[in-house]
Design a protein around this motif. Sequence first.
Motif, PDB file in Angstrom:
ATOM      1  N   HIS A   6       9.350  21.010  17.383  1.00  0.00           N
ATOM      2  CA  HIS A   6      10.451  20.319  16.718  1.00  0.00           C
ATOM      3  C   HIS A   6      11.125  19.320  17.666  1.00  0.00           C
ATOM      4  O   HIS A   6      11.152  19.527  18.889  1.00  0.00           O
ATOM      5  N   ALA A   7      11.679  18.269  17.065  1.00  0.00           N
ATOM      6  CA  ALA A   7      12.386  17.258  17.850  1.00  0.00           C
ATOM      7  C   ALA A   7      13.337  16.487  16.950  1.00  0.00           C
ATOM      8  O   ALA A   7      13.176  16.456  15.721  1.00  0.00           O
ATOM      9  N   PHE A   8      14.339  15.864  17.580  1.00  0.00           N
ATOM     10  CA  PHE A   8      15.256  14.963  16.900  1.00  0.00           C
ATOM     11  C   PHE A   8      14.825  13.523  17.173  1.00  0.00           C
ATOM     12  O   PHE A   8      14.145  13.252  18.180  1.00  0.00           O
ATOM     13  N   PRO A   9      15.216  12.578  16.332  1.00  0.00           N
ATOM     14  CA  PRO A   9      14.836  11.188  16.590  1.00  0.00           C
ATOM     15  C   PRO A   9      15.285  10.685  17.951  1.00  0.00           C
ATOM     16  O   PRO A   9      14.557   9.940  18.627  1.00  0.00           O
ATOM     17  N   TRP A  10      16.498  11.094  18.375  1.00  0.00           N
ATOM     18  CA  TRP A  10      17.012  10.599  19.658  1.00  0.00           C
ATOM     19  C   TRP A  10      16.255  11.166  20.853  1.00  0.00           C
ATOM     20  O   TRP A  10      16.375  10.652  21.959  1.00  0.00           O
ATOM     21  N   ASP A  11      15.494  12.230  20.640  1.00  0.00           N
ATOM     22  CA  ASP A  11      14.648  12.729  21.720  1.00  0.00           C
ATOM     23  C   ASP A  11      13.504  11.771  22.011  1.00  0.00           C
ATOM     24  O   ASP A  11      13.036  11.671  23.156  1.00  0.00           O
ATOM     25  N   VAL A  12      13.050  11.076  20.980  1.00  0.00           N
ATOM     26  CA  VAL A  12      11.892  10.200  21.089  1.00  0.00           C
ATOM     27  C   VAL A  12      12.295   8.792  21.521  1.00  0.00           C
ATOM     28  O   VAL A  12      11.682   8.191  22.414  1.00  0.00           O
ATOM     29  N   LEU A  13      13.342   8.264  20.882  1.00  0.00           N
ATOM     30  CA  LEU A  13      13.733   6.874  21.120  1.00  0.00           C
ATOM     31  C   LEU A  13      14.296   6.703  22.524  1.00  0.00           C
ATOM     32  O   LEU A  13      15.139   7.472  22.978  1.00  0.00           O
ATOM     33  N   GLY A  14      13.826   5.700  23.201  1.00  0.00           N
ATOM     34  CA  GLY A  14      14.331   5.402  24.540  1.00  0.00           C
ATOM     35  C   GLY A  14      13.777   6.295  25.628  1.00  0.00           C
ATOM     36  O   GLY A  14      14.287   6.273  26.756  1.00  0.00           O
ATOM     37  N   ASP A  15      12.754   7.085  25.331  1.00  0.00           N
ATOM     38  CA  ASP A  15      12.194   7.987  26.343  1.00  0.00           C
ATOM     39  C   ASP A  15      10.677   7.853  26.347  1.00  0.00           C
ATOM     40  O   ASP A  15       9.984   8.456  25.522  1.00  0.00           O
ATOM     41  N   ASP A  16      10.162   7.086  27.280  1.00  0.00           N
ATOM     42  CA  ASP A  16       8.717   6.892  27.379  1.00  0.00           C
ATOM     43  C   ASP A  16       7.992   8.164  27.803  1.00  0.00           C
ATOM     44  O   ASP A  16       6.774   8.270  27.626  1.00  0.00           O
ATOM     45  N   GLY A  17       8.737   9.130  28.348  1.00  0.00           N
ATOM     46  CA  GLY A  17       8.094  10.360  28.797  1.00  0.00           C
ATOM     47  C   GLY A  17       7.898  11.388  27.704  1.00  0.00           C
ATOM     48  O   GLY A  17       7.210  12.400  27.917  1.00  0.00           O
ATOM     49  N   PHE A  18       8.476  11.154  26.512  1.00  0.00           N
ATOM     50  CA  PHE A  18       8.385  12.154  25.454  1.00  0.00           C
ATOM     51  C   PHE A  18       6.932  12.404  25.038  1.00  0.00           C
ATOM     52  O   PHE A  18       6.529  13.560  24.856  1.00  0.00           O
ATOM     53  N   VAL A  19       6.161  11.351  24.898  1.00  0.00           N
ATOM     54  CA  VAL A  19       4.773  11.493  24.470  1.00  0.00           C
ATOM     55  C   VAL A  19       3.978  12.316  25.479  1.00  0.00           C
ATOM     56  O   VAL A  19       3.165  13.178  25.104  1.00  0.00           O
ATOM     57  N   ASP A  20       4.218  12.087  26.759  1.00  0.00           N
ATOM     58  CA  ASP A  20       3.516  12.858  27.785  1.00  0.00           C
ATOM     59  C   ASP A  20       3.913  14.334  27.725  1.00  0.00           C
ATOM     60  O   ASP A  20       3.054  15.221  27.871  1.00  0.00           O
ATOM     61  N   ARG A  21       5.190  14.608  27.511  1.00  0.00           N
ATOM     62  CA  ARG A  21       5.624  16.007  27.431  1.00  0.00           C
ATOM     63  C   ARG A  21       5.024  16.693  26.209  1.00  0.00           C
ATOM     64  O   ARG A  21       4.664  17.869  26.273  1.00  0.00           O
ATOM     65  N   PHE A  22       4.926  15.940  25.119  1.00  0.00           N
ATOM     66  CA  PHE A  22       4.265  16.511  23.946  1.00  0.00           C
ATOM     67  C   PHE A  22       2.816  16.860  24.274  1.00  0.00           C
ATOM     68  O   PHE A  22       2.342  17.959  23.939  1.00  0.00           O
TER      69      PHE A  22
END
Length: 371
Positions: A6-22
């Motif tokens: 699960h995630a919120f939109p603000w977790d994804v936006l502005g964070d290039d590292g989110f995809v790697d953590r996923f």
Amino acid sequence: MVISVHAFPWDVLGDDGFVDRFAQTGADAVTLAVSYHSTRAATPLHPTRRFVDARHAALYRPVREQAWAVRRLVPQAPDWTGTDDAAGEAATALRAAGIAVNAWIVLAHDTRLGLLHPDLTVLNCFGERYPYALCPAQAEVREHCVTLAGEALRDLPVDGVSLESCGQMGVAHIGCHEKTDGAYSPLVQRLLSICCCTACAASWAARGLDPEQVVAALRDAVRAETPLPEQTASALLAARHDATADMLAEVLAEVRRHAPDAPVTLHGHPDPWAVGPSPGLAPKVLPLVDRVLVPCWPTDPATAGLVSALAERVIVDAYVTVLPPTSPDRLSEHVARLREAGATRLSLYHLGLASAAFQPLLAALTKEFRS
């Protein structure tokens, strides 16, 4: 074995590292909040912030005037995301990275709208309103939830849809410096969660009950901490389940109009009297959905019983949190028990809220569930 985080939109936006953590979690999809209740959320790994104060429930898609005209219940756009389509932009970014996205839609949990329109909220037998709980027996509430689901999914390619609070919220509500925990027994909480609003009372009357007598009986039962007569209780539960089933059917028609190929997951509980984000399941709703997300946050062995109670009738998605007060050393065996009890899907809470210390748990549980 399909696993989502699960995630919120603000977790994804502005964070290039989110995809790697996923990617490090080994999960298959992100379940992304598209409409959500008020919250104060931590963002421990975001590069530019540490908290998001979502002060009211919001639709994280454009709130279009033409869709909400002449309605009393109108969702509010967030002013804390910097965009009127935070969920749409986050979903686009995730799908561009090859990540499947499930739309997480919270339906009948909106304190702001409940305060503005108290006549549409749950009313207990003492005449007290629960402003966070919009009552599904009210036609306006059902219409609101249908429109909310449609607007959440409008022009949004998704791989699945997850419906939360598709039913009645109850007496328990975590928030606002809650000071009710432990004050009432489970029986009294159940009684105080029975809605006595005009729409519910009309439904009782249609079943041959006298609403005034029912309210009086509820008050007496609360004071004495005794159950209602079985015949009365059964009629009240049937009225609640019918309202929930009607709302679900109407919402699903709209969901499938916008996302015809997306499987639908319903947050639900095998206890028919359960209320809250995962309301009690009536038997007739199970054939309407593709799977049920069962709340499995407590790590004690009894939680596996919630899964086994449903596993022979519907695909079960076990909802597990890695966050405190969960004990990390109990999570591996917990997930193994849920799998053995019949869960074939796992949803992990929460990729955006988990700090660096908790991120490895997401990957470990993904591995355990698939072992």
